[in-house]
Design a protein around this motif. Structure first.
Motif, PDB file in Angstrom:
ATOM      1  N   ALA A   5       0.810  -1.200   0.001  1.00  0.00           N
ATOM      2  CA  ALA A   5       0.071   0.084   0.004  1.00  0.00           C
ATOM      3  C   ALA A   5       0.787   1.272   0.006  1.00  0.00           C
ATOM      4  CB  ALA A   5      -1.092   0.074   1.090  1.00  0.00           C
ATOM      5  N   ILE A   6       1.817   1.430   0.762  1.00  0.00           N
ATOM      6  CA  ILE A   6       3.049   2.617   0.786  1.00  0.00           C
ATOM      7  C   ILE A   6       3.329   2.802  -0.566  1.00  0.00           C
ATOM      8  CG2 ILE A   6       5.126   3.000   1.721  1.00  0.00           C
ATOM      9  CD1 ILE A   6       4.399   1.605   4.229  1.00  0.00           C
ATOM     10  N   LEU A   7       3.886   1.524  -1.187  1.00  0.00           N
ATOM     11  CA  LEU A   7       4.500   1.618  -2.668  1.00  0.00           C
ATOM     12  C   LEU A   7       3.552   2.131  -3.574  1.00  0.00           C
ATOM     13  CD1 LEU A   7       6.912  -1.489  -2.736  1.00  0.00           C
ATOM     14  CD2 LEU A   7       7.471   1.125  -1.953  1.00  0.00           C
ATOM     15  N   ASP A   8       2.251   1.838  -3.553  1.00  0.00           N
ATOM     16  CA  ASP A   8       1.217   1.936  -4.562  1.00  0.00           C
ATOM     17  C   ASP A   8       0.782   3.390  -4.185  1.00  0.00           C
ATOM     18  OD1 ASP A   8       1.183  -0.452  -5.688  1.00  0.00           O
ATOM     19  OD2 ASP A   8      -0.587  -1.161  -4.463  1.00  0.00           O
ATOM     20  N   ALA A   9       0.881   4.016  -3.162  1.00  0.00           N
ATOM     21  CA  ALA A   9       0.627   5.328  -2.790  1.00  0.00           C
ATOM     22  C   ALA A   9       1.637   6.349  -3.324  1.00  0.00           C
ATOM     23  CB  ALA A   9       0.352   5.391  -1.367  1.00  0.00           C
ATOM     24  N   ALA A  10       2.984   5.769  -3.278  1.00  0.00           N
ATOM     25  CA  ALA A  10       3.756   6.503  -3.788  1.00  0.00           C
ATOM     26  C   ALA A  10       3.860   6.550  -5.538  1.00  0.00           C
ATOM     27  CB  ALA A  10       5.137   6.085  -3.366  1.00  0.00           C
ATOM     28  N   ARG A  11       3.698   5.457  -6.063  1.00  0.00           N
ATOM     29  CA  ARG A  11       3.404   5.682  -7.467  1.00  0.00           C
ATOM     30  C   ARG A  11       2.127   6.125  -8.020  1.00  0.00           C
ATOM     31  NH1 ARG A  11       3.942  -0.404  -6.353  1.00  0.00           N
ATOM     32  NH2 ARG A  11       6.292  -0.885  -6.973  1.00  0.00           N
ATOM     33  N   GLN A  12       1.212   6.380  -7.098  1.00  0.00           N
ATOM     34  CA  GLN A  12       0.139   7.312  -7.642  1.00  0.00           C
ATOM     35  C   GLN A  12       0.518   8.681  -7.514  1.00  0.00           C
ATOM     36  OE1 GLN A  12      -3.199   6.108  -5.201  1.00  0.00           O
ATOM     37  NE2 GLN A  12      -3.518   4.296  -6.255  1.00  0.00           N
ATOM     38  N   ARG A  13       1.125   9.102  -6.788  1.00  0.00           N
ATOM     39  CA  ARG A  13       1.651  10.609  -6.550  1.00  0.00           C
ATOM     40  C   ARG A  13       2.676  10.689  -7.594  1.00  0.00           C
ATOM     41  NH1 ARG A  13       3.659  11.417  -1.023  1.00  0.00           N
ATOM     42  NH2 ARG A  13       4.261  13.619  -1.746  1.00  0.00           N
ATOM     43  N   LEU A  14       3.460   9.776  -8.020  1.00  0.00           N
ATOM     44  CA  LEU A  14       4.413   9.987  -9.099  1.00  0.00           C
ATOM     45  C   LEU A  14       4.081   9.893 -10.547  1.00  0.00           C
ATOM     46  CD1 LEU A  14       7.313   8.092  -7.302  1.00  0.00           C
ATOM     47  CD2 LEU A  14       7.349  10.267  -7.716  1.00  0.00           C
ATOM     48  N   ALA A  15       3.030   9.309 -10.669  1.00  0.00           N
ATOM     49  CA  ALA A  15       2.260   9.162 -12.120  1.00  0.00           C
ATOM     50  C   ALA A  15       2.518  10.359 -12.885  1.00  0.00           C
ATOM     51  CB  ALA A  15       0.883   8.979 -11.954  1.00  0.00           C
ATOM     52  N   GLY A  16       3.101   9.858 -14.244  1.00  0.00           N
ATOM     53  CA  GLY A  16       3.316  11.289 -15.042  1.00  0.00           C
ATOM     54  C   GLY A  16       4.809  11.818 -14.743  1.00  0.00           C
ATOM     55  N   GLY A  55       9.930   1.014  -9.132  1.00  0.00           N
ATOM     56  CA  GLY A  55       9.598   0.654 -10.652  1.00  0.00           C
ATOM     57  C   GLY A  55       8.146   0.529 -10.408  1.00  0.00           C
ATOM     58  N   ASP A  56       7.533   0.223 -11.807  1.00  0.00           N
ATOM     59  CA  ASP A  56       6.114   0.253 -11.827  1.00  0.00           C
ATOM     60  C   ASP A  56       5.561  -1.176 -11.196  1.00  0.00           C
ATOM     61  OD1 ASP A  56       5.881   2.336 -13.636  1.00  0.00           O
ATOM     62  OD2 ASP A  56       6.295   1.228 -15.275  1.00  0.00           O
ATOM     63  N   TYR A 146       9.766   8.590   4.515  1.00  0.00           N
ATOM     64  CA  TYR A 146      10.981   8.573   3.890  1.00  0.00           C
ATOM     65  C   TYR A 146      10.387   8.818   2.092  1.00  0.00           C
ATOM     66  CZ  TYR A 146      15.273   7.603   1.251  1.00  0.00           C
ATOM     67  OH  TYR A 146      16.242   7.602   0.541  1.00  0.00           O
ATOM     68  N   LEU A 147       9.468   8.002   1.730  1.00  0.00           N
ATOM     69  CA  LEU A 147       8.815   8.035   0.458  1.00  0.00           C
ATOM     70  C   LEU A 147       8.259   9.280   0.216  1.00  0.00           C
ATOM     71  CD1 LEU A 147       7.973   4.495  -0.554  1.00  0.00           C
ATOM     72  CD2 LEU A 147       9.866   5.662  -1.017  1.00  0.00           C
TER      73      LEU A 147
END
Length: 162
Positions: A5-16, A55-56, A146-147
């Motif tokens: 969940a932590i990694l998915d939240a970071a990926r969502q914020r980094l989208a684009g 990564g994705d 940290y993320l």
């Protein structure tokens, strides 16, 4: 909060946001018995978040970072400079653009190892909470915090930091 969940939240914020490419050093086969120069070839892409590469669908520990550039003869005062220059040239030969940031020596974070309570790279789980060791001297932080900090730095870099 669970690691996924932590990694998915970071990926969502980094989208684009722009990802950087990860490469692998390969030694080409000999051609007619003649050794060819090593190359760094593109393998993956990820967001660079300090000691981690997100990564994705995976998480990696950061290795060495170089900027690709065409090799030219230079004089060096240190062997380490010569080695870094050789890596930069290998990245250029492998297809990376002049000046492009290239990550090499990265290692995947093993989630199975983390689930067993052991560390994988700079990440470990302590009492159910993912933590990251952001310093070789042992500095450690909550992974989510940290993320969050690293994502904000990537989204809003300090003036002159790019």
């Amino acid at each position: 909060m669970e690691l996924a969940a932590i990694l998915d939240a970071a990926r969502q914020r980094l989208a684009g946001m722009r990802q950087e490419r990860l490469g692998e050093l390969v030694q080409p086969r000999r051609l007619l018995g003649i050794a060819r120069a090593p190359r760094i070839v593109p393998r993956l892409a990820a967001w660079h978040l300090g000691v981690l590469l997100l990564g994705d669908d995976a998480l990696y520990a950061t290795g060495e970072i170089v900027r690709a550039r065409e090799e030219v003869r230079r004089g060096f005062t240190a062997e380490s400079q010569r080695e870094r220059d050789a890596l930069a040239g290998a990245a250029f030969r492998g297809g990376f653009a002049e000046g492009e940031v290239v990550h090499i020596g990265w290692t995947p974070i093993d989630f199975d190892v983390l689930a067993q309570g052991e560390a994988s790279g700079p990440v470990r789980v302590v009492e159910g909470m993912p933590r990251v060791r952001w310093s070789r001297a042992g500095g450690e932080s909550d992974l989510a915090a940290y993320l969050d900090e690293r994502v904000e730095l990537l989204r809003h870099p300090a003036p002159g930091a790019t």
